[in-house]
Design a protein around this motif. Structure first.
Motif, PDB file in Angstrom:
ATOM      1  N   SER A 221       0.831  -1.210   0.000  1.00 19.92           N
ATOM      2  CA  SER A 221       0.000   0.000   0.000  1.00 19.92           C
ATOM      3  C   SER A 221       0.868   1.264   0.000  1.00 19.92           C
ATOM      4  CB  SER A 221      -0.932  -0.001   1.211  1.00 19.92           C
ATOM      5  OG  SER A 221      -0.189  -0.114   2.423  1.00 19.92           O
ATOM      6  N   GLY A 222       1.975   1.222   0.745  1.00 22.65           N
ATOM      7  CA  GLY A 222       2.875   2.372   0.758  1.00 22.65           C
ATOM      8  C   GLY A 222       3.508   2.604  -0.602  1.00 22.65           C
ATOM      9  N   GLN A 223       3.854   1.535  -1.309  1.00 24.14           N
ATOM     10  CA  GLN A 223       4.448   1.669  -2.631  1.00 24.14           C
ATOM     11  C   GLN A 223       3.427   2.192  -3.643  1.00 24.14           C
ATOM     12  OE1 GLN A 223       5.850  -2.350  -2.985  1.00 24.14           O
ATOM     13  NE2 GLN A 223       7.929  -1.833  -2.285  1.00 24.14           N
ATOM     14  N   TRP A 224       2.157   1.780  -3.506  1.00 30.26           N
ATOM     15  CA  TRP A 224       1.105   2.332  -4.374  1.00 30.26           C
ATOM     16  C   TRP A 224       1.031   3.845  -4.220  1.00 30.26           C
ATOM     17  CZ3 TRP A 224      -0.682   0.056  -8.400  1.00 30.26           C
ATOM     18  CH2 TRP A 224      -0.924  -1.316  -8.439  1.00 30.26           C
ATOM     19  N   ALA A 225       1.109   4.308  -2.970  1.00 33.74           N
ATOM     20  CA  ALA A 225       1.051   5.752  -2.714  1.00 33.74           C
ATOM     21  C   ALA A 225       2.241   6.471  -3.355  1.00 33.74           C
ATOM     22  CB  ALA A 225       1.018   6.026  -1.210  1.00 33.74           C
ATOM     23  N   LEU A 226       3.421   5.857  -3.270  1.00 29.00           N
ATOM     24  CA  LEU A 226       4.607   6.463  -3.875  1.00 29.00           C
ATOM     25  C   LEU A 226       4.498   6.485  -5.400  1.00 29.00           C
ATOM     26  CD1 LEU A 226       7.480   4.998  -1.646  1.00 29.00           C
ATOM     27  CD2 LEU A 226       6.495   7.298  -1.594  1.00 29.00           C
ATOM     28  N   PHE A 227       3.876   5.467  -5.984  1.00 32.53           N
ATOM     29  CA  PHE A 227       3.687   5.474  -7.435  1.00 32.53           C
ATOM     30  C   PHE A 227       2.732   6.587  -7.859  1.00 32.53           C
ATOM     31  CE2 PHE A 227       5.307   1.002  -7.592  1.00 32.53           C
ATOM     32  CZ  PHE A 227       6.301   1.244  -8.534  1.00 32.53           C
ATOM     33  N   LEU A 228       1.692   6.830  -7.068  1.00 32.88           N
ATOM     34  CA  LEU A 228       0.795   7.945  -7.374  1.00 32.88           C
ATOM     35  C   LEU A 228       1.541   9.277  -7.292  1.00 32.88           C
ATOM     36  CD1 LEU A 228      -2.497   6.880  -5.561  1.00 32.88           C
ATOM     37  CD2 LEU A 228      -2.083   6.990  -8.036  1.00 32.88           C
ATOM     38  N   LEU A 229       2.419   9.401  -6.284  1.00 30.13           N
ATOM     39  CA  LEU A 229       3.231  10.606  -6.178  1.00 30.13           C
ATOM     40  C   LEU A 229       4.161  10.742  -7.387  1.00 30.13           C
ATOM     41  CD1 LEU A 229       4.296  13.072  -4.655  1.00 30.13           C
ATOM     42  CD2 LEU A 229       5.807  11.538  -3.362  1.00 30.13           C
ATOM     43  N   SER A 230       4.742   9.619  -7.816  1.00 23.99           N
ATOM     44  CA  SER A 230       5.618   9.659  -8.994  1.00 23.99           C
ATOM     45  C   SER A 230       4.833  10.046 -10.240  1.00 23.99           C
ATOM     46  CB  SER A 230       6.298   8.302  -9.200  1.00 23.99           C
ATOM     47  OG  SER A 230       5.392   7.339  -9.714  1.00 23.99           O
TER      48      SER A 230
END
Length: 302
Positions: A221-230
């Motif tokens: 879930s944390g990586q999904w959030a970082l991908f949205l930020l990217s």
């Protein structure tokens, strides 16, 4: 940040600098460099945690997702491209460079990634002269060569082969990205920045999907959030880049890209506590001098 917010911020700065198209283009390129350094640092982290091909696919898929509210508000017709074949060709070229970049990026330090990427402006300037018939201006090439010399000063102590073959893979991606950006410049004559950026994300996501499926692993879930930020950083950065290309010759704005090495050094210090060495300061001063000189010269000439 939305395209409207980026436009307002850049226009506010451009008024202080005279608001000529050339100066506005340089300011867009400056903002682009900051956004792309933040993006590259984030993607390097994600590519170390997930398969690089999966990371590349999700970065551009997220780029589409973050633009959905803007597409919904403006309507699909506002995002219909006039140059669909160009979008496809650009997507194919950009994906090819991206696959090489993501394959190598987990193994190369951020500052070195940035420095090796500075071969791209030289390919762009050469291609703009040959294919887009931009005028050969000696001062722009002088600024580019001096800026690249500053890059070599910075990276020379670290180019001892530690990156091995991955350095060569990163270099191989440079002409592919340059070709993609040249197509972008040509498309700005018919399509606005937001259309070009959205279709780039769509095309790259589609072309990179088979490679991602072959190595698929589910992000946390944390990586999904970082991908949205990217996705947000990447879309905003490409809007800035596209607007810079629309306002001025590509050979004008490319020397500004060399400032990214300074941002990379600052980012590395702020996040990882990496203290820049003496070579970084000397090279950064050379880069800053060449960029400031060409910016002032172009502003006076315009």
């Amino acid at each position: 940040m939305s395209e409207e917010g980026l436009r307002a911020a850049t226009l506010g700065l451009s008024r202080l600098a005279g608001a000529s198209p050339t100066v506005r283009a340089m300011l867009w390129m400056l903002a682009c460099g900051v956004l792309f350094i933040l993006l590259n640092g984030l993607l390097r982290l994600l590519a170390q945690q997930l398969d690089p091909f999966v990371a590349g696919f999700l970065r551009y898929t997220a780029g589409v997702v973050v633009m959905i509210p803007f597409i919904w508000r403006a309507g699909l017709a506002a995002y219909r491209p006039h140059t669909l074949p160009g979008q496809v060709w650009r997507g194919a070229l950009h994906t090819s460079g991206l696959l090489l970049w993501f394959f190598a990026v987990p193994h190369v330090p951020l500052a070195q990634i940035t420095a090796l990427g500075f071969t791209t402006p030289l390919f762009i300037m050469l291609g703009a002269m040959i294919f887009l018939k931009e005028r050969m201006v000696v001062a722009r090439w002088v600024a580019a060569v001096i800026g690249f010399a500053g890059v070599l000063v910075v990276v020379a102590p670290d180019l001892s082969g530690s990156g091995g073959v991955y350095n060569l893979i990163l270099l191989a991606s440079a002409p592919l990205f340059a070709a993609s950006f040249l197509i972008t410049k040509a498309m700005t004559r018919r399509d606005p920045a937001h259309v070009i950026v959205v279709w780039q994300s769509i095309m790259v996501a589609l072309f990179s999907l088979p490679f991602a499926l072959a190595h698929w692993e589910w992000p946390t879930s944390g990586q999904w959030a970082l991908f949205l930020l990217s996705g947000a950083l990447g879309s905003a950065g490409h809007v800035c880049l596209t607007r810079a290309f629309a306002l001025a010759d590509m050979s004008v704005v490319q020397p500004i890209k060399f400032l990214e090495l300074v941002w990379a050094a600052l980012f590395g210090f702020a996040v990882w506590g990496e203290v820049p060495g003496e070579a970084t300061f000397i090279g950064g001063l050379i880069i800053f001098a060449s960029t400031t000189w060409i910016a002032r010269r172009e502003a006076r000439r315009r």
